[in-house]
Scaffold this motif. Structure first.
Motif, PDB file in Angstrom:
ATOM      1  N   LEU A 421      32.265  21.528  23.377  1.00 24.23           N
ATOM      2  CA  LEU A 421      32.161  21.920  24.772  1.00 24.23           C
ATOM      3  C   LEU A 421      30.936  22.807  24.972  1.00 24.23           C
ATOM      4  O   LEU A 421      30.717  23.774  24.232  1.00 24.23           O
ATOM      5  N   ARG A 422      30.107  22.451  25.924  1.00 24.82           N
ATOM      6  CA  ARG A 422      28.906  23.223  26.220  1.00 24.82           C
ATOM      7  C   ARG A 422      29.268  24.346  27.192  1.00 24.82           C
ATOM      8  O   ARG A 422      29.587  24.110  28.355  1.00 24.82           O
ATOM      9  N   TRP A 423      29.210  25.590  26.698  1.00 23.50           N
ATOM     10  CA  TRP A 423      29.634  26.735  27.495  1.00 23.50           C
ATOM     11  C   TRP A 423      28.490  27.231  28.372  1.00 23.50           C
ATOM     12  O   TRP A 423      27.354  27.355  27.929  1.00 23.50           O
ATOM     13  N   PHE A 424      28.811  27.533  29.634  1.00 22.62           N
ATOM     14  CA  PHE A 424      27.827  28.075  30.559  1.00 22.62           C
ATOM     15  C   PHE A 424      27.689  29.587  30.374  1.00 22.62           C
ATOM     16  O   PHE A 424      28.587  30.259  29.820  1.00 22.62           O
ATOM     17  N   GLN A 433      35.884  26.651  32.778  1.00 29.04           N
ATOM     18  CA  GLN A 433      35.874  25.697  31.677  1.00 29.04           C
ATOM     19  C   GLN A 433      37.105  25.851  30.795  1.00 29.04           C
ATOM     20  O   GLN A 433      37.698  24.857  30.357  1.00 29.04           O
ATOM     21  N   VAL A 495      31.914  18.681  35.551  1.00 28.64           N
ATOM     22  CA  VAL A 495      31.037  19.843  35.436  1.00 28.64           C
ATOM     23  C   VAL A 495      31.416  20.687  34.232  1.00 28.64           C
ATOM     24  O   VAL A 495      30.555  21.172  33.488  1.00 28.64           O
ATOM     25  N   GLY A 498      30.878  18.287  30.844  1.00 30.90           N
ATOM     26  CA  GLY A 498      29.610  17.632  30.582  1.00 30.90           C
ATOM     27  C   GLY A 498      29.811  16.137  30.361  1.00 30.90           C
ATOM     28  O   GLY A 498      30.930  15.653  30.141  1.00 30.90           O
ATOM     29  N   TRP A 499      28.710  15.386  30.426  1.00 35.63           N
ATOM     30  CA  TRP A 499      28.795  13.925  30.372  1.00 35.63           C
ATOM     31  C   TRP A 499      29.408  13.434  29.067  1.00 35.63           C
ATOM     32  O   TRP A 499      30.343  12.634  29.071  1.00 35.63           O
ATOM     33  N   LYS A 500      28.918  13.889  27.919  1.00 37.21           N
ATOM     34  CA  LYS A 500      29.367  13.363  26.632  1.00 37.21           C
ATOM     35  C   LYS A 500      30.836  13.680  26.384  1.00 37.21           C
ATOM     36  O   LYS A 500      31.590  12.820  25.913  1.00 37.21           O
ATOM     37  N   ARG A 501      31.250  14.897  26.667  1.00 39.40           N
ATOM     38  CA  ARG A 501      32.648  15.264  26.451  1.00 39.40           C
ATOM     39  C   ARG A 501      33.558  14.536  27.446  1.00 39.40           C
ATOM     40  O   ARG A 501      34.685  14.169  27.120  1.00 39.40           O
ATOM     41  N   TYR A 502      33.051  14.316  28.657  1.00 34.99           N
ATOM     42  CA  TYR A 502      33.873  13.655  29.679  1.00 34.99           C
ATOM     43  C   TYR A 502      34.158  12.202  29.301  1.00 34.99           C
ATOM     44  O   TYR A 502      35.291  11.733  29.401  1.00 34.99           O
TER      45      TYR A 502
END
Length: 756
Positions: A421-424, A433, A495, A498-502
């Protein structure tokens, strides 16, 4: 592939073994590398290696086994069999109802025959090439190839007869045996046919007991429910027999009901047998029992005992026999495939060993891996094994190391790693998130979807007419609110993840696609009618309203499937269904074959057997429940498409007695045999084999899921991996012995010529 391609190999590792290859391989060594490459390809696809191994033959062999040629075979098989819809009698009419279908489109003689000849010549060339590759010694051992030659010969002879008679011959036998080509080019289908062949003796013994059961109960039924004698047939109409007895009409009593039962269902031994056979499939239950049961409840014991023994004992016994034979034969067959794989790998090692006195070098192994036509994940696994080997001091493979290296061919395709997961950076977004990534968020979404479906069901049950009209109906207002929530939910997930995790999780893709279609449909509905309760247009009962509302509600119902990953039992069932869709190619092929053949036979026997005799024009009154009274006019054998539908209706067995009686009346009572044999093949044997596949696949999925219960990932994400037939039996197989492998290699005349 040219043998000069072995001169250079892409360096995957940059290992030290390159010092052993200062010069390109010689001509003889290139041939050995080509032989080893082909043997590895044979092993990967469980093929026998009993074929010619000279350079020219291997190049032709690789082309013969290439994906391009395989697709060509599929195309020619498809074209050959699709001709049945266009050949006389063609299916080129909108309806199959004999009352108003009209004349079908007639294809001129020579058009379909010309296409058929091209397909047959392709198969002739295919057999010739394969014969040249394997030789006469191997050819005479392969029953399928001999059968192919016989089928092609008969087909070409029958084709010549058709052309000689200008397409007016009485029977086209080649159409009946045409489905042979479907089976011939599928190894799994061949195994399935052999499994059925070996199962038939055991199935036949149970069928004999079942036939005896039907015969005995038929005699008992005739004794319990006698047919009154003497009587005369005073009036026979189409489907109505009016019997006038010489005795006075009995008063309503138990005896009169017994006589009525005998007149209706137990008139003759054949009638008794056929009615009980239909009762065995429960198609005429409780109709067959009602005349006698209305007066004496104890007569019901006869029918109950009959069904208990026949339907619940013998039919389940048939399933047990077929399942046992299915497991036994397929396990033996998979063991043979494993032996072929081990023989192919060992043969590759033996020919590579001829190129260097030190053994099999890393360079040669890498060469065949890079040039072999293998699945991508297999090549990756083999390369990783080579990378580990390069770090060792010994740059040559021993026999055990070589075999261990190519065991990677049995590895499953790697599952995609779940992206991190890409954390903001923003604190509030990070909190969002965490909330979205928590499983409670998914549970809440499932709860909302369930509530939406409950609302739809309630509204449709209470106010169906008002629920689907206008923009002020309760259902449309509620659905608008839910669609807005679904849209916000997916945007937030996209959002946050992210695209890859979704897109990693299939159910996110499923939800996203459904939500996008819902939003687009709702957008058009709002544009046409305005927002709910906005005071805009109030249009009721128009086709546009109904279409928009129905699409929205249907998509919402499909969206409820998102709850599957959260329920273990449903997860295993869903994963089993996914496997069945891919494993069904062989079993569906067998079903297609018998459908095709029986449809052609049915056309030859029953074409134009039933003609339209409407009661309102002739004054006839049809018997209740008959073919004519039920208006089954569209169910006939007058063309190929209609014949397929009739066979499907009979396989479902509901009301199949209607077809039995109708065609026996217009043709002969021997017509029963056709329908009984079809029922035995389709329902009793093939569908039971399909059930055995489901049971085996489900049991293995369930057992494997038990070991994953404590893992963090959902059961579905862990168990959605495709399980082929080979995977299903892999754990129960044993490694072939050294003697078995060497025996197959020593019996290979082509390989021995190379090694000598």
């Amino acid at each position: 592939m040219n043998d000069k391609d072995f001169d250079t190999v892409p360096d995957q590792t940059g290992g030290a073994d390159d010092v052993y290859r200062s010069q390109p391989p010689g001509r003889e060594e290139r041939i050995h590398l080509l032989q080893a490459t082909v043997f590895i390809e044979d092993a990967a696809r469980y093929r026998e290696i009993c074929h010619r191994v000279d350079k020219r033959a291997l190049q032709i062999y690789r082309m013969y086994q290439s994906n391009t040629i395989q697709r060509c075979r599929i195309v020619f098989i498809f074209v050959l069999h699709i001709l049945a819809f266009f050949e006389y009698p063609s299916s080129l009419t909108l309806s199959s109802d004999i009352r108003f279908r009209g004349d079908g489109v007639s294809i001129p003689c020579g058009v379909t025959e010309g296409i058929e000849l091209i397909c047959l010549l392709f198969f002739v060339m295919d057999v010739i090439i394969k014969y040249w590759l394997i030789g006469f010694a191997q050819f005479r051992k392969k029953n399928w190839m001999i059968a192919t030659v016989v089928v092609l010969t008969l087909s070409l002879i029958d084709w010549c007869v058709s052309i000689g008679f200008r397409c007016n011959e009485a029977t086209r036998f080649r159409r009946i045996i045409r489905p042979f080509f479907i089976i011939n080019y599928s190894n799994i289908m061949k195994k399935t046919v052999k499994c059925l062949q070996r199962t038939l003796p055991e199935v036949f013994s149970v069928l004999m007991l079942l036939g005896l059961h039907l015969f005995v109960f038929s005699l008992v039924g005739m004794l319990l429910f006698p047919n009154p004698k003497p009587y005369t047939m005073s009036n026979v109409t189409d489907g109505v027999f009016v019997a006038q007895s010489n005795v006075s009409t009995p008063s309503p009593s138990n005896s009169s009901t017994v006589i009525g039962e005998g007149e209706t269902y137990f008139r003759t031994l054949l009638d008794s047998f056929m009615n009980l056979l239909v009762l065995l499939t429960t198609a005429n239950n409780p109709d067959v029992m009602m005349p006698v049961y209305q007066q004496n409840r104890f007569y019901s014991l006869y029918f109950i005992v009959f069904l208990l023994i026949g339907n619940y004992c013998f039919m389940n016994m048939l399933l047990a026999v077929i399942y046992n034979q299915f497991r036994g034969y397929f396990q033996t067959s998979m063991q043979s495939d494993l032996l072929r794989r081990r023989v192919g790998v060992r043969a590759a090692y033996e020919v590579l060993k001829e190129t260097d006195r030190h053994g099999v070098s890393l360079y040669n192994v890498r060469t065949i891996i890079e040039h072999a036509d293998l699945p991508v994940h297999v090549k990756s696994a083999l390369r990783e094994d080579l990378d580990r080997k390069v770090t060792m001091s010994d740059d040559y493979f021993s026999l055990m190391e070589f075999q261990a290296c190519f065991e990677a061919m049995e590895t499953d395709p790697p599952q995609k790693q779940k992206p991190e997961l890409r954390w903001f950076q923003n604190v509030w977004v990070r909190r969002l998130q965490r909330c979205v990534a928590h499983r409670v968020f998914g549970y809440f979404g499932n709860l909302v979807a369930t509530a939406n479906v409950i609302v739809i069901a309630t509204e449709l049950s209470l106010e169906y007419d008002k629920s689907l009209g206008g923009n002020t109906s309760n259902l449309n207002i509620v659905n608008f609110v839910f669609v807005v929530y679904y849209f916000v939910e997916q945007v937030v997930k996209f959002v946050a993840f992210g695209w890859k995790r979704y897109v990693y999780e299939y159910w996110n893709i499923f939800d996203g696609v459904i939500t996008v279609i819902l939003v687009i449909t709702e957008f058009f509905a709002v544009g046409y009618y305005g927002f709910p309760l906005s005071g805009s247009k109030q249009v009721h009962d128009t086709p546009v309203v109904w279409n928009f509302v129905r699409i929205i509600n249907i998509l919402i119902l499909f969206r409820l499937l998102r709850i599957i990953p959260n329920i273990k039992a449903m997860t295993i069932v869903a994963a089993t269904l996914v496997d069945l869709v891919r494993n069904l190619k062989a079993f569906a092929g067998i079903l297609i074959v018998i459908y095709y053949s029986f449809a052609i036979v049915g056309i030859e026997i029953f074409h134009n057997a039933i003609t339209n005799t409407p009661s309102n024009s002739t004054g006839l009154v049809f018997e209740c429940g008959s073919y004519q009274q039920l208006e089954y006019w569209a169910n006939n054998f007058d063309d190929f498409s209609a014949a397929l539908v009739v066979l499907w209706d009979i396989m479902v067995v509901n009301n199949w007695s209607v077809f039995l009686k109708a065609y026996a009346k217009v043709k002969t009572e021997w017509s029963y045999l056709y329908f009984i044999i079809w029922w035995l093949f389709s329902v009793v044997i093939v569908m039971q084999l399909f059930t055995a596949l489901i049971i085996e696949n489900f049991i293995m999925k369930w057992d494997k899921s038990a070991s994953r219960r404590n893992r963090g990932n959902s059961d579905f994400e862990e168990s959605h991996h495709f399980m082929s037939v080979h995977d299903m039996f892999r754990e129960s197989l044993h490694e072939p012995t050294e003697e078995e492998i060497l025996l197959h290699i020593s019996n290979n005349q082509y390989l021995q010529t190379t090694l000598s």
